[in-house]
Write a protein that holds these residues in place. Structure first.
Motif, mmCIF file in Angstrom:
data_model
loop_
_atom_site.group_PDB
_atom_site.id
_atom_site.type_symbol
_atom_site.label_atom_id
_atom_site.label_comp_id
_atom_site.label_asym_id
_atom_site.label_seq_id
_atom_site.Cartn_x
_atom_site.Cartn_y
_atom_site.Cartn_z
ATOM 1 N N PRO A 5 0.676 -1.361 -0.164
ATOM 2 C CA PRO A 5 0.087 -0.116 -0.004
ATOM 3 C C PRO A 5 0.807 1.215 -0.161
ATOM 4 N N VAL A 6 0.154 2.364 -0.716
ATOM 5 C CA VAL A 6 0.844 3.581 -0.740
ATOM 6 C C VAL A 6 0.083 4.476 -0.074
ATOM 7 N N ILE A 7 0.257 5.274 0.910
ATOM 8 C CA ILE A 7 -0.889 6.089 1.405
ATOM 9 C C ILE A 7 -0.493 7.396 1.850
ATOM 10 N N GLY A 8 -1.263 8.369 1.474
ATOM 11 C CA GLY A 8 -0.929 9.757 1.939
ATOM 12 C C GLY A 8 -2.369 10.413 2.506
ATOM 13 N N PHE A 9 -2.082 11.255 3.418
ATOM 14 C CA PHE A 9 -3.378 11.916 4.067
ATOM 15 C C PHE A 9 -3.600 13.406 3.708
ATOM 16 N N GLU A 10 -4.655 13.813 3.723
ATOM 17 C CA GLU A 10 -4.873 15.399 3.753
ATOM 18 C C GLU A 10 -5.770 15.649 4.884
ATOM 19 N N VAL A 11 -5.101 16.249 6.139
ATOM 20 C CA VAL A 11 -5.519 16.517 7.190
ATOM 21 C C VAL A 11 -6.413 17.843 7.362
ATOM 22 N N ILE A 152 -3.262 19.876 5.953
ATOM 23 C CA ILE A 152 -1.921 19.305 6.042
ATOM 24 C C ILE A 152 -1.959 18.294 4.848
ATOM 25 N N VAL A 153 -0.984 18.531 4.049
ATOM 26 C CA VAL A 153 -1.174 17.541 3.131
ATOM 27 C C VAL A 153 0.329 16.658 2.909
ATOM 28 N N THR A 154 0.032 15.362 3.450
ATOM 29 C CA THR A 154 1.417 14.819 3.460
ATOM 30 C C THR A 154 2.042 14.042 2.154
ATOM 31 N N GLN A 155 3.056 13.566 2.246
ATOM 32 C CA GLN A 155 3.677 12.870 1.004
ATOM 33 C C GLN A 155 3.020 11.414 1.137
ATOM 34 N N PRO A 156 3.129 10.639 -0.001
ATOM 35 C CA PRO A 156 2.498 9.391 0.122
ATOM 36 C C PRO A 156 3.601 8.379 0.913
ATOM 37 N N ASP A 157 3.871 8.743 2.090
ATOM 38 C CA ASP A 157 4.962 7.798 2.509
ATOM 39 C C ASP A 157 4.690 6.763 3.344
ATOM 40 N N THR A 194 -7.972 10.473 2.968
ATOM 41 C CA THR A 194 -6.810 9.632 2.663
ATOM 42 C C THR A 194 -6.813 9.026 1.123
ATOM 43 N N ASN A 195 -5.568 9.313 0.540
ATOM 44 C CA ASN A 195 -5.137 8.648 -0.721
ATOM 45 C C ASN A 195 -4.717 7.088 -0.673
ATOM 46 N N VAL A 196 -5.095 6.348 -1.411
ATOM 47 C CA VAL A 196 -4.367 5.040 -1.255
ATOM 48 C C VAL A 196 -4.228 4.344 -2.763
ATOM 49 N N SER A 197 -2.998 3.840 -2.970
ATOM 50 C CA SER A 197 -2.746 3.030 -4.184
ATOM 51 C C SER A 197 -2.071 2.014 -3.934
ATOM 52 N N LEU A 198 -1.665 1.023 -4.838
ATOM 53 C CA LEU A 198 -0.754 -0.047 -4.642
ATOM 54 C C LEU A 198 0.335 -0.120 -5.557
ATOM 55 N N ALA A 204 6.632 0.894 -8.599
ATOM 56 C CA ALA A 204 6.033 2.073 -9.088
ATOM 57 C C ALA A 204 4.478 1.905 -8.528
ATOM 58 N N PRO A 205 4.347 3.262 -8.179
ATOM 59 C CA PRO A 205 3.002 3.501 -7.507
ATOM 60 C C PRO A 205 1.647 3.310 -8.607
ATOM 61 N N GLY A 206 0.834 2.908 -7.939
ATOM 62 C CA GLY A 206 -0.422 3.035 -9.016
ATOM 63 C C GLY A 206 -1.074 3.861 -8.827
ATOM 64 N N THR A 207 -2.337 3.766 -9.475
ATOM 65 C CA THR A 207 -3.480 4.822 -9.407
ATOM 66 C C THR A 207 -4.013 5.017 -8.082
ATOM 67 N N PRO A 208 -4.001 6.347 -7.418
ATOM 68 C CA PRO A 208 -4.584 6.446 -6.125
ATOM 69 C C PRO A 208 -6.053 6.772 -6.422
ATOM 70 N N CYS A 209 -6.775 6.288 -5.248
ATOM 71 C CA CYS A 209 -8.163 6.560 -4.969
ATOM 72 C C CYS A 209 -8.430 7.463 -3.799
ATOM 73 N N THR A 242 -9.173 3.015 -11.218
ATOM 74 C CA THR A 242 -9.301 4.328 -11.572
ATOM 75 C C THR A 242 -9.353 5.291 -10.864
ATOM 76 N N HIS A 243 -8.924 6.364 -11.045
ATOM 77 C CA HIS A 243 -8.886 7.414 -9.996
ATOM 78 C C HIS A 243 -10.120 7.984 -9.878
ATOM 79 N N GLN A 244 -10.695 7.940 -8.462
ATOM 80 C CA GLN A 244 -12.045 8.237 -8.068
ATOM 81 C C GLN A 244 -12.010 8.684 -6.695
ATOM 82 N N SER A 260 -16.137 11.229 -10.200
ATOM 83 C CA SER A 260 -14.796 10.749 -10.665
ATOM 84 C C SER A 260 -13.993 11.973 -10.596
ATOM 85 N N LYS A 261 -12.670 11.881 -10.264
ATOM 86 C CA LYS A 261 -11.753 12.848 -9.393
ATOM 87 C C LYS A 261 -11.527 14.224 -10.602
ATOM 88 N N GLU A 262 -11.930 15.190 -10.122
ATOM 89 C CA GLU A 262 -11.779 16.426 -10.884
ATOM 90 C C GLU A 262 -10.325 16.631 -11.346
HETATM 91 P P1 ADP Z 1 -3.906 15.819 -6.427
HETATM 92 O O1 ADP Z 1 -3.018 16.691 -7.140
HETATM 93 O O2 ADP Z 1 -4.687 14.726 -7.043
HETATM 94 O O3 ADP Z 1 -4.695 16.483 -5.320
HETATM 95 P P2 ADP Z 1 -1.646 15.512 -4.895
HETATM 96 O O4 ADP Z 1 -0.423 15.132 -5.631
HETATM 97 O O5 ADP Z 1 -1.783 16.879 -4.155
HETATM 98 O O6 ADP Z 1 -2.930 14.966 -5.471
HETATM 99 O O7 ADP Z 1 -1.699 14.612 -3.648
HETATM 100 C C1 ADP Z 1 -2.755 14.652 -2.660
HETATM 101 C C2 ADP Z 1 -2.687 13.320 -1.785
HETATM 102 O O8 ADP Z 1 -2.528 12.134 -2.387
HETATM 103 C C3 ADP Z 1 -1.410 13.440 -0.824
HETATM 104 O O9 ADP Z 1 -1.875 13.240 0.601
HETATM 105 C C4 ADP Z 1 -0.689 12.446 -1.482
HETATM 106 O O10 ADP Z 1 0.256 11.942 -0.361
HETATM 107 C C5 ADP Z 1 -1.194 11.427 -1.914
HETATM 108 N N1 ADP Z 1 -0.804 10.712 -3.151
HETATM 109 C C6 ADP Z 1 -0.255 11.017 -4.323
HETATM 110 N N2 ADP Z 1 0.311 10.187 -5.008
HETATM 111 C C7 ADP Z 1 -0.096 8.890 -4.507
HETATM 112 C C8 ADP Z 1 -0.172 7.684 -4.681
HETATM 113 N N3 ADP Z 1 0.370 7.285 -5.827
HETATM 114 N N4 ADP Z 1 -0.751 6.679 -3.799
HETATM 115 C C9 ADP Z 1 -1.364 7.162 -2.680
HETATM 116 N N5 ADP Z 1 -1.397 8.385 -2.365
HETATM 117 C C10 ADP Z 1 -1.112 9.308 -3.196
#
Ligand code: ADP
Ligand code: ZN
Ligand code: MG
Length: 489
Positions: A5-11, A152-157, A194-198, A204-209, A242-244, A260-262
């Motif tokens: 899993p690859v996960i990031g947050f917007e808090v 707070i926007v995190t990196q997908p760490d 939260t944004n999550v991809s696999l 290589a990260p996949g498409t996040p939802c 798909t990105h949604q 579907s994501k703008e």
């Molecule tokens: P957007 O431009 O679609 O808003 P951002 O790059 O600003 O996307 O990132 C928004 C959130 O998505 C952040 O919290 C980031 O950590 C997370 N994120 C970005 N890429 C991925 C990915 N491949 N997988 C999971 N989360 C991601």
């Protein structure tokens, strides 16, 4: 195939200011719908926003707490979209020039520490709240329009659901310690998207939802677990994620597609013409640095290193800043009682936090905050712990005393006398009680003499019961052992 899993947050944290971000309406939660509104936050034509300085200050304090770099100049933008609870048709937020960038947070969990990096911290206004009612018209409450938010926007760490939950808990703790938000998630004062991809084996990260509207740690866990499972099965079946954007339904425990994501371009971001840039002199930032308190990670380390507390107890106490402060006051106060070395004082005080205090708060229907904040001054509890540690009270008597200590200001020594709680350590007096207990339990005494050691504990227990928990258990044990041997020879 194993995927990570690859996960990031917007808090989103509701900032603890008195008034809203661009008007003088009260900032709060709940209340009569549409009672805290004015032309500015209702977005009436011609009304002009004026930035609340306190919002900027709290945002800077949060940025400093997470080692982000505060921008000397930041600006606001309009993010346009249509929704009934957004009367202006756009949200004022910060886009390309946020309040702060970078920084991150170290999170300790299960004996290891990992770091989550941040992209940016920015301030923005909240939208109103729509109440959807099945079969009837929906209602909107604009009280929340213009409530100040820190995003707070995190990196997908983050690479596991457990780590994601641990991060969410720690960022909440940090923001509450700093006093920038109440952090009350059930009231919506702290919300997680939260944004999550696999990522496959090639990393290589996949498409996040995106999953929006997570209002409890339990929801964060459940939503992420399900989304990881869903994406895995889509990919296993040869499909593509798909990105949604999914909206989490707290009650049903499911996430359903919202839209579907703008693309960013759909929001038609442009500079907010009614607000000047925010200019922050370096001296202002330094001045605000003084408002960043000791953070939870540092508090935990101090409790462990300086007072020799276990990792578990340190975490329980450091969960709330007021408990850390109360603990510190207790240890300082206990120095004035005759307890010997300060090293023993830490664990002796800490013991009360995990067991008796939480038990008492629960029993009386009080929060720990109420109990520690007003009912039981730290010095009073310190005196009680000192009484216990110096042998004046048994464990049972100390707990009884605690129950009475919160209900009055009566000096503890008077309470001990009035309630007859002092430890019984007079040997002659105890010997008489031991003799009568042994006489009443001849079978058990005989078994002890035949070598059944566990009966010492049983007989000590009988003496404790006889004395209302006041007998010194060490002396009682010795008297029982001696009596058993005496008849032996
Ligand atoms: P957007 O431009 O679609 O808003 P951002 O790059 O600003 O996307 O990132 C928004 C959130 O998505 C952040 O919290 C980031 O950590 C997370 N994120 C970005 N890429 C991925 C990915 N491949 N997988 C999971 N989360 C991601
Ligand atoms: Zn207003
Ligand atoms: Mg973004």
């Amino acid at each position: 195939m194993t995927r990570t899993p690859v996960i990031g947050f917007e808090v989103h944290a509701q900032l603890a200011t008195r008034s809203k971000i661009f008007c003088a309406c009260a900032n709060g939660v709940g209340g009569e719908p549409n009672s805290r509104v004015c032309p500015v936050c209702l977005g009436l034509p011609g009304a002009l926003p004026v930035l609340n300085e306190r919002v900027v200050e709290l945002g800077i304090v949060a940025a400093l707490a997470v080692d982000a770099t505060v921008a000397g100049r930041s600006s606001f933008a309009r993010k346009s979209y249509f929704y009934p609870d957004l009367p202006k048709g756009y949200q004022i937020t910060q886009d390309t020039r946020p309040l702060a960038t970078g920084g991150g947070l170290a999170v300790e969990t299960g004996g290891r520490t990992f770091r989550v990096g941040f992209r940016q911290l920015h301030i923005e206004e909240d939208a109103g709240k729509t109440a959807h009612r099945p079969g009837r018209p929906s209602l909107v409450d604009m009280n929340r329009c213009g409530v100040p938010l820190l995003e707070i926007v995190t990196q997908p760490d983050l690479t596991s659901v457990d780590d994601a939950v641990a991060f969410a808990e720690e960022i909440r703790r940090v923001l509450v310690y700093c006093g920038v938000t109440s952090g009350r998630m059930h009231e919506g004062s702290l919300r997680f998207d939260t944004n999550v991809s696999l990522a496959g084996e090639d990393r290589a990260p996949g498409t996040p939802c995106e999953i929006k509207n997570l209002n409890s740690f339990r929801s964060i866990r459940r939503a992420l677990e399900r989304e990881v499972e869903r994406q895995n099965s889509v990919l296993d079946g040869g499909g593509r994620v798909t990105h949604q954007t999914l909206l989490w339904d707290e009650r049903a425990g499911v996430a359903s597609p919202m839209r579907s994501k703008e693309e960013a371009s759909d929001y038609r971001y442009f500079r907010e013409p009614d607000l000047p840039d925010v200019i922050i002199p370096a001296e202002k930032v330094e001045e605000l640095r003084a408002n960043v308190p000791e953070l939870p990670g540092a508090a935990r380390a101090r409790l462990r290193d300086r007072y020799g507390l276990s990792e578990d107890i340190s975490s329980v106490i450091a969960d709330e800043r007021y408990e850390v402060e109360y603990f510190g006051e207790m240890v300082r106060a206990i120095g004035s009682f005759d307890l010997g070395d300060a090293e023993a004082a830490g664990p002796a005080c800490a013991k009360w936090f995990v067991g008796p205090l939480r038990g008492l708060a629960h029993e009386r229907g009080l929060s720990m905050d109420d109990l520690l904040g007003s009912r039981l001054p730290a010095a009073r509890l310190a005196e009680l712990v000192a009484l216990r540690a110096s042998g004046g009270l048994t464990e049972t008597a100390a707990k009884t005393l605690l129950g009475h200590a919160i209900d009055s200001d009566e000096p503890l020594a008077d309470l001990v006398r009035r309630l007859d709680l002092a430890q019984l350590s007079d040997e002659a007096e105890l010997a008489t009680i031991v003799a009568s207990v042994l006489e009443a339990n001849p079978g058990e005494l005989a078994r002890l003499r035949r070598g059944e050691r566990k009966l010492v504990r049983f007989l000590v227990g009988q003496v404790m019961a006889e004395t209302g928990g006041r007998a010194d258990p060490r002396i009682v044990g010795e008297l029982i052992e001696a009596a058993a041997k005496r008849e032996d020879s």
